[in-house]
Design an enzyme around this catalytic site. Structure first.
Site, mmCIF file in Angstrom:
data_model
loop_
_atom_site.group_PDB
_atom_site.id
_atom_site.type_symbol
_atom_site.label_atom_id
_atom_site.label_comp_id
_atom_site.label_asym_id
_atom_site.label_seq_id
_atom_site.Cartn_x
_atom_site.Cartn_y
_atom_site.Cartn_z
ATOM 1 N N LYS A 112 -40.285 -43.378 61.555
ATOM 2 C CA LYS A 112 -39.531 -44.472 62.172
ATOM 3 C C LYS A 112 -40.439 -45.351 63.024
ATOM 4 O O LYS A 112 -40.334 -46.583 62.999
ATOM 5 C CB LYS A 112 -38.379 -43.904 63.007
ATOM 6 C CG LYS A 112 -37.273 -43.279 62.160
ATOM 7 C CD LYS A 112 -36.331 -42.416 62.971
ATOM 8 C CE LYS A 112 -35.298 -41.755 62.078
ATOM 9 N NZ LYS A 112 -34.447 -40.782 62.779
ATOM 10 N N GLN A 137 -32.696 -38.283 68.141
ATOM 11 C CA GLN A 137 -33.087 -37.594 66.919
ATOM 12 C C GLN A 137 -32.412 -36.223 66.851
ATOM 13 O O GLN A 137 -32.553 -35.406 67.765
ATOM 14 C CB GLN A 137 -34.612 -37.432 66.869
ATOM 15 C CG GLN A 137 -35.127 -36.736 65.618
ATOM 16 C CD GLN A 137 -34.860 -37.536 64.349
ATOM 17 O OE1 GLN A 137 -35.052 -38.747 64.318
ATOM 18 N NE2 GLN A 137 -34.414 -36.864 63.314
ATOM 19 N N ASP A 186 -27.909 -45.794 65.434
ATOM 20 C CA ASP A 186 -27.522 -44.890 64.351
ATOM 21 C C ASP A 186 -26.087 -45.105 63.884
ATOM 22 O O ASP A 186 -25.638 -44.468 62.934
ATOM 23 C CB ASP A 186 -27.704 -43.440 64.804
ATOM 24 C CG ASP A 186 -28.563 -42.632 63.833
ATOM 25 O OD1 ASP A 186 -28.995 -43.199 62.809
ATOM 26 O OD2 ASP A 186 -28.801 -41.451 64.100
#
Length: 291
Positions: A53, A97, A120
């Site tokens: 990422k 995460q 997200d």
């Protein structure tokens, strides 16, 4: 033989366009979009995802505000950092995460993120927007699947789509997105009786079950479009490991019309949609439409 839906190529194309747009935005507003990824502990898979990422951010010109914490970081410590990032005007997207160490409440941390910085697309507010068909940040993997279907010119309206898997990360939001694209959606899962009878009805079959090569050729309708969301590492008797999806790729590609590979299918699009969400939040802050 099925046509390969190349997620890697589409991600590269989209990210190149993003890089050009960010150059223009930076000139206009004096800064680039910013993404903060919070990782706790030293899970090797998570570390690899975070590195990927951060590399993608650098490639398109997004500023990374990565924050890595030891495995024993407390809930209060992480909540404080999220509060600070919510207030930081340089940060447009925040991502926690997953998975997290067991002592941490992942849902509470995700809910702590401001909905407009929810890179997200997992905050209940954004899930509600999706359910209502309103504009907002969307879950990255399902949104990536929809981009793949669009790029591959897959007709969705009026087709039967079967989604195997009911997670909040993939299955549930993807089912809603397919419904909004006028598909007839069937959701299947671990408790579904006679799964093959269901999957054989699918014009579009999405596998998100987390079981290596679970979908075999006899479960797939001839000419179906098959989207493999799974990514599993398997090891042979000699100790050699490789990545495979939830679909028996070699068997299914002989009867499907189109299919995504693993790796190189849905995975690159998940990261790309994370970047997309960050830029979307940035543009929204400045009253610009980004699609």
């Amino acid at each position: 033989m099925a046509e390969i839906i190349d997620g890697k190529a589409l991600a590269k194309k989209m990210q190149a366009a993003m890089a050009e747009q960010i150059v223009e935005l930076q000139v206009k507003f004096g800064r680039s979009p910013g993404l903060a990824v919070l990782m706790v502990g030293d899970n090797p898979a998570s570390a690899a995802y975070v590195r990927g990422k951060e590399t993608a951010c650098k490639r398109v010109g997004i500023t990374s505000f990565g924050k890595h914490f030891p495995a024993d970081a407390s809930q209060a410590e992480l909540e404080l950092v999220i509060d600070e990032l919510n207030q930081d005007d340089r940060v447009d997207g925040i991502l926690v995460q997953l998975p997290l160490p067991e002592h941490l409440d992942a849902i509470a941390l995700i809910n702590r993120i401001h909905p407009d910085k929810d890179a997200d697309g997992l905050h209940p507010y954004n899930m509600g927007r999706l359910m209502r068909g309103e504009e907002g940040l969307q879950s990255c993997t399902p949104a990536g699947v929809m981009k793949l279907l669009e790029a591959a010119n897959v007709a969705i309206a009026g087709k039967t789509a079967v989604v195997i898997g009911r997670s909040i990360l993939v299955g549930k939001p993807l089912a809603i997105m397919l419904l909004q694209a006028n598909a007839t959606v069937i959701m299947a899962h671990s408790r579904t009786d006679d799964l093959a009878a269901i999957t054989q009805k699918a014009d579009i079959l999405v596998a998100a079950v987390g079981k290596p090569e679970f979908i075999s050729a006899n479960m797939v309708k001839s000419g179906a479009v098959v989207i493999d969301v799974g990514i599993n590492r398997i090891t042979d008797y000699e100790g050699n490991s490789r990545l495979v999806g939830d679909v028996d790729f070699e068997g299914v590609k002989a009867i499907a019309s189109q299919i995504t590979p693993v790796p190189g299918g849905v995975g690159p699009m998940t990261v790309t949609m994370l970047l997309h969400n960050t830029i979307w939040s940035y543009c929204r802050k400045y009253g610009i439409t980004y699609s």
